[in-house]
Write a protein that holds these residues in place. Structure first.
Motif, mmCIF file in Angstrom:
data_model
loop_
_atom_site.group_PDB
_atom_site.id
_atom_site.type_symbol
_atom_site.label_atom_id
_atom_site.label_comp_id
_atom_site.label_asym_id
_atom_site.label_seq_id
_atom_site.Cartn_x
_atom_site.Cartn_y
_atom_site.Cartn_z
ATOM 1 N N TYR A 71 0.809 -1.449 0.142
ATOM 2 C CA TYR A 71 -0.074 0.013 -0.052
ATOM 3 C C TYR A 71 1.029 1.408 0.000
ATOM 4 O O TYR A 71 0.380 2.136 0.631
ATOM 5 N N ARG A 72 1.906 1.305 -0.765
ATOM 6 C CA ARG A 72 2.849 2.371 -0.447
ATOM 7 C C ARG A 72 2.220 3.610 -1.235
ATOM 8 O O ARG A 72 2.614 4.677 -0.912
ATOM 9 N N SER A 73 1.478 3.447 -1.965
ATOM 10 C CA SER A 73 0.612 4.712 -2.636
ATOM 11 C C SER A 73 -0.397 5.368 -1.703
ATOM 12 O O SER A 73 -1.104 6.417 -2.117
ATOM 13 N N ALA A 74 -0.729 4.549 -0.704
ATOM 14 C CA ALA A 74 -2.066 4.942 -0.098
ATOM 15 C C ALA A 74 -1.414 5.107 1.545
ATOM 16 O O ALA A 74 -2.315 5.102 2.369
ATOM 17 N N ARG A 75 -0.086 5.290 1.782
ATOM 18 C CA ARG A 75 0.283 5.258 3.310
ATOM 19 C C ARG A 75 -0.009 6.745 3.977
ATOM 20 O O ARG A 75 -0.121 7.705 3.409
ATOM 21 N N GLY A 76 -0.587 6.557 4.994
ATOM 22 C CA GLY A 76 -1.006 7.654 5.656
ATOM 23 C C GLY A 76 0.401 8.335 6.659
ATOM 24 O O GLY A 76 1.440 7.700 6.369
ATOM 25 N N ARG A 77 0.173 9.326 7.385
ATOM 26 C CA ARG A 77 1.356 9.976 7.867
ATOM 27 C C ARG A 77 1.132 9.846 9.541
ATOM 28 O O ARG A 77 -0.190 9.882 9.799
ATOM 29 N N GLY A 78 2.163 9.709 10.084
ATOM 30 C CA GLY A 78 2.069 9.646 11.717
ATOM 31 C C GLY A 78 2.009 8.392 12.343
ATOM 32 O O GLY A 78 2.029 7.391 11.668
ATOM 33 N N TRP A 79 1.422 8.395 13.345
ATOM 34 C CA TRP A 79 1.347 7.289 14.360
ATOM 35 C C TRP A 79 -0.021 6.518 14.208
ATOM 36 O O TRP A 79 -0.259 5.334 14.377
ATOM 37 N N TYR A 82 -0.449 3.267 12.146
ATOM 38 C CA TYR A 82 0.261 2.011 12.588
ATOM 39 C C TYR A 82 -0.563 1.818 13.987
ATOM 40 O O TYR A 82 -0.777 0.385 14.080
ATOM 41 N N ALA A 83 -1.181 2.611 14.709
ATOM 42 C CA ALA A 83 -2.264 2.272 15.782
ATOM 43 C C ALA A 83 -3.310 1.396 15.294
ATOM 44 O O ALA A 83 -3.720 0.514 15.933
ATOM 45 N N VAL A 84 -3.936 1.955 14.226
ATOM 46 C CA VAL A 84 -5.101 1.364 13.767
ATOM 47 C C VAL A 84 -4.753 -0.081 13.230
ATOM 48 O O VAL A 84 -5.447 -0.887 13.557
ATOM 49 N N PHE A 85 -3.448 -0.025 12.635
ATOM 50 C CA PHE A 85 -3.042 -1.410 12.140
ATOM 51 C C PHE A 85 -2.919 -2.442 13.232
ATOM 52 O O PHE A 85 -3.392 -3.572 13.182
ATOM 53 N N CYS A 86 -2.309 -1.816 14.280
ATOM 54 C CA CYS A 86 -2.038 -2.974 15.505
ATOM 55 C C CYS A 86 -3.703 -3.390 16.119
ATOM 56 O O CYS A 86 -3.802 -4.566 16.524
ATOM 57 N N ARG A 131 -8.244 -9.228 8.966
ATOM 58 C CA ARG A 131 -7.239 -8.147 8.813
ATOM 59 C C ARG A 131 -7.235 -7.632 7.544
ATOM 60 O O ARG A 131 -6.691 -6.506 7.257
ATOM 61 N N PHE A 132 -7.253 -8.585 6.435
ATOM 62 C CA PHE A 132 -7.236 -7.778 5.005
ATOM 63 C C PHE A 132 -8.157 -6.624 4.937
ATOM 64 O O PHE A 132 -8.053 -5.648 4.457
ATOM 65 N N TRP A 133 -9.461 -7.156 5.369
ATOM 66 C CA TRP A 133 -10.507 -6.173 5.266
ATOM 67 C C TRP A 133 -10.269 -4.570 5.963
ATOM 68 O O TRP A 133 -10.226 -3.820 5.623
ATOM 69 N N GLY A 134 -9.868 -4.871 7.241
ATOM 70 C CA GLY A 134 -9.591 -3.800 8.148
ATOM 71 C C GLY A 134 -8.394 -3.050 7.660
ATOM 72 O O GLY A 134 -8.363 -1.749 7.843
ATOM 73 N N THR A 135 -7.184 -3.696 7.264
ATOM 74 C CA THR A 135 -6.129 -3.025 6.813
ATOM 75 C C THR A 135 -6.380 -2.055 5.501
ATOM 76 O O THR A 135 -6.089 -0.978 5.289
ATOM 77 N N ARG A 136 -7.164 -2.653 4.559
ATOM 78 C CA ARG A 136 -7.483 -1.910 3.383
ATOM 79 C C ARG A 136 -8.748 -0.950 3.530
ATOM 80 O O ARG A 136 -8.559 0.000 2.775
ATOM 81 N N THR A 137 -9.501 -1.120 4.674
ATOM 82 C CA THR A 137 -10.614 -0.187 4.926
ATOM 83 C C THR A 137 -10.117 0.838 5.710
ATOM 84 O O THR A 137 -10.400 2.036 5.411
ATOM 85 N N TRP A 138 -9.501 0.575 6.833
ATOM 86 C CA TRP A 138 -9.153 1.777 7.798
ATOM 87 C C TRP A 138 -7.675 2.271 7.828
ATOM 88 O O TRP A 138 -7.422 3.412 8.198
ATOM 89 N N VAL A 139 -6.893 1.391 7.294
ATOM 90 C CA VAL A 139 -5.467 1.973 7.542
ATOM 91 C C VAL A 139 -4.855 2.373 6.421
ATOM 92 O O VAL A 139 -4.480 3.631 6.210
ATOM 93 N N PHE A 140 -4.889 1.740 5.005
ATOM 94 C CA PHE A 140 -4.558 2.187 3.769
ATOM 95 C C PHE A 140 -5.587 2.571 2.970
ATOM 96 O O PHE A 140 -5.780 1.754 1.879
ATOM 97 N N ARG A 141 -6.241 3.703 2.750
ATOM 98 C CA ARG A 141 -7.390 3.918 1.952
ATOM 99 C C ARG A 141 -6.601 4.614 0.892
ATOM 100 O O ARG A 141 -5.788 5.547 0.771
#
Length: 151
Positions: A71-79, A82-86, A131-141
């Motif tokens: 998801y390098r093109s959809a990466r967010g900034r800050g912490w 990462y916190a949502v991913f965890c 994890r896949f759904w949560g990662t693509r839905t909430w972490v890397f939009r």
């Protein structure tokens, strides 16, 4: 509309996305297993401490793999990402534990094989989907993707 334009707007995951997510996950799993084994064995830590530390390390590896690769093109900034991913990964771990609890205590399937199937096979499969759904839905939009498989 070209295939490329349609694919970029599609809510369905691409083969590259699925492969990248799986690769990051397998690497994180290897880190989790190796670190847990070392911390539990030679380091002499208790099981919960060893698992907590190996889980945090594995989450960090999976996040880095997804953020820098899949998801390098959809990466967010800050912490926050990462916190949502965890948090998404903790929810996945809870799904695995719940499968084991239901099988072992609710259904009375108490053999080691039944525990392995419920926790490490069924639980892992359901947790991976979450994890896949949560990662693509909430972490890397991504822009142009609503963040859901269904659109």
């Amino acid at each position: 509309m070209t295939t490329r334009a349609w694919r970029s707007r599609s809510a369905l995951p691409s083969r590259r996305e699925l492969t990248g997510f799986a690769t990051a996950g397998l690497l994180a799993y290897a880190v989790d297993l190796a670190l847990f084994t070392c911390l539990r064995g030679p380091a002499g830590l208790g099981p919960l401490t060893a698992k907590a530390l190996s889980f945090v390390a594995a989450c960090s590896v999976a996040y880095a793999g997804n953020a820098l690769g899949t998801y390098r093109s959809a990466r967010g900034r800050g912490w926050r990402p990462y916190a949502v991913f965890c948090a998404v990964n903790l929810a996945g771990a809870a799904v695995q534990l719940l499968c084991l609890i239901v099988s072992h205590y609710g259904l009375g399937l108490t053999s080691q094989r039944a525990d392995t199937v419920s926790g490490a096979v069924v639980g892992m499969a359901l947790a991976t989907i979450l994890r896949f759904w949560g990662t693509r839905t909430w972490v890397f939009r991504a822009e142009g993707r609503s963040g859901s498989w269904t659109g």
